[in-house]
Design a protein around this motif. Structure first.
Motif, PDB file in Angstrom:
ATOM      1  N   SER A  60       4.098   0.775  -8.613  1.00  0.00           N
ATOM      2  CA  SER A  60       3.709  -0.467  -7.944  1.00  0.00           C
ATOM      3  C   SER A  60       4.301  -0.530  -6.541  1.00  0.00           C
ATOM      4  N   ARG A  61       5.560  -0.121  -6.415  1.00  0.00           N
ATOM      5  CA  ARG A  61       6.210  -0.120  -5.097  1.00  0.00           C
ATOM      6  C   ARG A  61       5.547   0.883  -4.164  1.00  0.00           C
ATOM      7  N   LEU A  62       5.136   2.014  -4.712  1.00  0.00           N
ATOM      8  CA  LEU A  62       4.455   3.017  -3.895  1.00  0.00           C
ATOM      9  C   LEU A  62       3.127   2.491  -3.374  1.00  0.00           C
ATOM     10  N   GLN A  63       2.417   1.731  -4.224  1.00  0.00           N
ATOM     11  CA  GLN A  63       1.152   1.140  -3.792  1.00  0.00           C
ATOM     12  C   GLN A  63       1.373   0.165  -2.635  1.00  0.00           C
ATOM     13  N   VAL A  64       2.400  -0.668  -2.778  1.00  0.00           N
ATOM     14  CA  VAL A  64       2.726  -1.638  -1.728  1.00  0.00           C
ATOM     15  C   VAL A  64       3.116  -0.914  -0.450  1.00  0.00           C
ATOM     16  N   PHE A  65       3.913   0.152  -0.587  1.00  0.00           N
ATOM     17  CA  PHE A  65       4.320   0.928   0.587  1.00  0.00           C
ATOM     18  C   PHE A  65       3.099   1.570   1.254  1.00  0.00           C
ATOM     19  N   GLY A  66       2.191   2.104   0.423  1.00  0.00           N
ATOM     20  CA  GLY A  66       0.984   2.735   0.968  1.00  0.00           C
ATOM     21  C   GLY A  66       0.136   1.756   1.743  1.00  0.00           C
ATOM     22  N   ILE A  67       0.014   0.543   1.207  1.00  0.00           N
ATOM     23  CA  ILE A  67      -0.759  -0.489   1.896  1.00  0.00           C
ATOM     24  C   ILE A  67      -0.095  -0.869   3.215  1.00  0.00           C
ATOM     25  N   ALA A  68       1.215  -1.098   3.154  1.00  0.00           N
ATOM     26  CA  ALA A  68       1.951  -1.489   4.365  1.00  0.00           C
ATOM     27  C   ALA A  68       1.846  -0.413   5.442  1.00  0.00           C
ATOM     28  N   SER A  69       1.904   0.853   5.024  1.00  0.00           N
ATOM     29  CA  SER A  69       1.807   1.960   5.983  1.00  0.00           C
ATOM     30  C   SER A  69       0.452   1.974   6.664  1.00  0.00           C
ATOM     31  N   ARG A  70      -0.602   1.754   5.890  1.00  0.00           N
ATOM     32  CA  ARG A  70      -1.952   1.761   6.469  1.00  0.00           C
ATOM     33  C   ARG A  70      -2.174   0.561   7.398  1.00  0.00           C
ATOM     34  N   ASP A  75      -5.036   1.164   9.805  1.00  0.00           N
ATOM     35  CA  ASP A  75      -6.061   1.795   8.963  1.00  0.00           C
ATOM     36  C   ASP A  75      -6.506   0.741   7.951  1.00  0.00           C
ATOM     37  N   TYR A  76      -7.325  -0.195   8.408  1.00  0.00           N
ATOM     38  CA  TYR A  76      -7.696  -1.332   7.569  1.00  0.00           C
ATOM     39  C   TYR A  76      -8.621  -0.928   6.425  1.00  0.00           C
ATOM     40  N   VAL A  77      -9.421   0.110   6.646  1.00  0.00           N
ATOM     41  CA  VAL A  77     -10.291   0.601   5.566  1.00  0.00           C
ATOM     42  C   VAL A  77      -9.446   1.155   4.426  1.00  0.00           C
ATOM     43  N   GLY A  78      -8.443   1.974   4.791  1.00  0.00           N
ATOM     44  CA  GLY A  78      -7.548   2.521   3.774  1.00  0.00           C
ATOM     45  C   GLY A  78      -6.779   1.428   3.055  1.00  0.00           C
ATOM     46  N   ALA A  79      -6.313   0.430   3.799  1.00  0.00           N
ATOM     47  CA  ALA A  79      -5.578  -0.690   3.196  1.00  0.00           C
ATOM     48  C   ALA A  79      -6.480  -1.474   2.245  1.00  0.00           C
ATOM     49  N   ALA A  80      -7.726  -1.709   2.651  1.00  0.00           N
ATOM     50  CA  ALA A  80      -8.668  -2.459   1.808  1.00  0.00           C
ATOM     51  C   ALA A  80      -8.893  -1.741   0.484  1.00  0.00           C
ATOM     52  N   ARG A  81      -9.056  -0.427   0.544  1.00  0.00           N
ATOM     53  CA  ARG A  81      -9.302   0.340  -0.681  1.00  0.00           C
ATOM     54  C   ARG A  81      -8.095   0.312  -1.606  1.00  0.00           C
ATOM     55  N   LEU A  82      -6.903   0.353  -1.025  1.00  0.00           N
ATOM     56  CA  LEU A  82      -5.694   0.294  -1.856  1.00  0.00           C
ATOM     57  C   LEU A  82      -5.532  -1.097  -2.474  1.00  0.00           C
ATOM     58  N   TYR A  83      -5.860  -2.126  -1.709  1.00  0.00           N
ATOM     59  CA  TYR A  83      -5.811  -3.483  -2.274  1.00  0.00           C
ATOM     60  C   TYR A  83      -6.793  -3.613  -3.440  1.00  0.00           C
ATOM     61  N   GLU A  84      -7.973  -3.019  -3.288  1.00  0.00           N
ATOM     62  CA  GLU A  84      -8.962  -3.051  -4.371  1.00  0.00           C
ATOM     63  C   GLU A  84      -8.431  -2.343  -5.612  1.00  0.00           C
ATOM     64  N   LYS A  85      -7.801  -1.196  -5.389  1.00  0.00           N
ATOM     65  CA  LYS A  85      -7.239  -0.427  -6.503  1.00  0.00           C
ATOM     66  C   LYS A  85      -6.137  -1.235  -7.201  1.00  0.00           C
ATOM     67  N   TYR A  86      -5.326  -1.887  -6.382  1.00  0.00           N
ATOM     68  CA  TYR A  86      -4.241  -2.707  -6.926  1.00  0.00           C
ATOM     69  C   TYR A  86      -4.822  -3.853  -7.766  1.00  0.00           C
ATOM     70  N   ALA A  87      -5.874  -4.499  -7.259  1.00  0.00           N
ATOM     71  CA  ALA A  87      -6.511  -5.598  -7.986  1.00  0.00           C
ATOM     72  C   ALA A  87      -7.109  -5.115  -9.300  1.00  0.00           C
ATOM     73  N   GLU A  88      -7.681  -3.923  -9.270  1.00  0.00           N
ATOM     74  CA  GLU A  88      -8.297  -3.357 -10.473  1.00  0.00           C
ATOM     75  C   GLU A  88      -7.265  -3.087 -11.561  1.00  0.00           C
ATOM     76  N   GLU A  89      -6.059  -2.679 -11.145  1.00  0.00           N
ATOM     77  CA  GLU A  89      -5.036  -2.298 -12.112  1.00  0.00           C
ATOM     78  C   GLU A  89      -4.131  -3.448 -12.529  1.00  0.00           C
ATOM     79  N   ALA A  90      -4.038  -4.481 -11.691  1.00  0.00           N
ATOM     80  CA  ALA A  90      -3.138  -5.601 -11.977  1.00  0.00           C
ATOM     81  C   ALA A  90      -3.648  -6.410 -13.161  1.00  0.00           C
ATOM     82  N   ARG A  91      -2.735  -7.039 -13.854  1.00  0.00           N
ATOM     83  CA  ARG A  91      -3.083  -7.859 -15.017  1.00  0.00           C
ATOM     84  C   ARG A  91      -2.793  -9.338 -14.780  1.00  0.00           C
ATOM     85  N   ASP A  92      -1.821  -9.630 -13.942  1.00  0.00           N
ATOM     86  CA  ASP A  92      -1.490 -11.017 -13.626  1.00  0.00           C
ATOM     87  C   ASP A  92      -2.572 -11.614 -12.729  1.00  0.00           C
TER      88      ASP A  92
END
Length: 264
Positions: A60-70, A75-92
């Motif tokens: 989870s921390r790596l995902q957040v770091f990846g988003i922050a880096s983009r 790199d808003y396209v890369g950030a958007a895709r990571l946010y989508e992936k995070y939303a897909e995997e999150a349960r809360d």
């Protein structure tokens, strides 16, 4: 000296960024190595699953770091895709909603309105009772309107009215149709019909009926316009009733005068 100190600070920041990326890559590699041995997780599960929990937290921390880096690299396209992936995997639900909100914002920063709309649709399906997706759709419709894409804005507002039971959104869509020239002569009448069917008790009925009556009068459809003006009067709106009553009376008088001329 000042220039040199600024340069040194910049170099330290860049070096720190590279080291952070390197550390992230090393953690990802270590996690991948551990995942090659399912028996390790089986043993961990029998002891309470602490390793699995720790790995999940690191991922989870790596995902957040990846988003922050983009985002830092724009790199808003890369950030958007990571946010989508995070939303897909999150349960809360709160985390899911926030991730979708950020994904939409990143697509908008990338000036990709179609992908922003796609994410909103996924968001609405995932959390149909949430209000965040409705607001995002309203914002997207507004952005299309600002950019002069009136047809697209109207379609999004109609969709919002359907999913959120939002009479104001559909009334605004009717206003847009009334204000923008259309190839289909009955476009406004159809939109008003959809409004009346969807919101038969809304006080905004008078407003959409008035818009339709004005158009009908402008097109020379006096008899039809009179009936629409009378429908508007029947709603009983303090704001719109006077103009609707005057419209019906004016056209009725013209019609009577025209009949008298023909008979004389």
């Amino acid at each position: 000296m000042l220039f040199r100190s600024q340069l040194t600070a910049s170099e330290k920041q860049e070096k720190g960024g590279k080291e952070s990326r390197k550390n992230a890559e090393e953690i990802q590699s270590a996690i991948a190595d551990v995942r090659r041995y399912p028996e390790v997780f089986a043993f961990d599960q029998s002891r309470g699953g602490k390793l699995q929990a720790a790995i999940a937290e690191q991922e989870s921390r790596l995902q957040v770091f990846g988003i922050a880096s983009r985002e830092k690299d724009r790199d808003y396209v890369g950030a958007a895709r990571l946010y989508e992936k995070y939303a897909e995997e999150a349960r809360d639900k709160t985390a899911v909603s926030k991730a979708f909100e950020n994904a939409v914002a990143s697509w908008l920063k990338a000036d990709d309105l179609e992908n922003a709309d796609r994410v909103i649709q996924i968001w609405q399906k995932r959390l149909p009772d949430g209000k965040g997706a409705e607001q995002a759709l309203r914002n997207l419709a507004t952005l299309h309107f600002i950019r002069g894409r009136f047809d697209r804005s109207g379609l999004l507002l109609e969709r919002l009215a359907g999913t959120a039971r939002d009479a104001q959104a559909l009334e605004l869509a009717v206003r847009i149709i009334a204000a923008v020239p259309h190839d289909a002569p009955d476009a406004l009448a159809s939109a008003v019909g959809r409004f009346l069917q969807a919101f038969p008790q809304s006080p905004l009925r008078s407003r959409v009926l008035l818009l339709l009556a004005r158009e009908q009068e402008a097109r020379g459809m006096a008899a039809t316009a009179i009936q629409t003006f009378k429908q508007c009067v029947a709603v009983g709106s303090v704001e719109d009733e006077p103009e609707c009553a005057m419209g019906a009376a004016r056209l009725s008088l013209r019609s009577e005068e025209h009949t008298a001329e023909l008979q004389s």
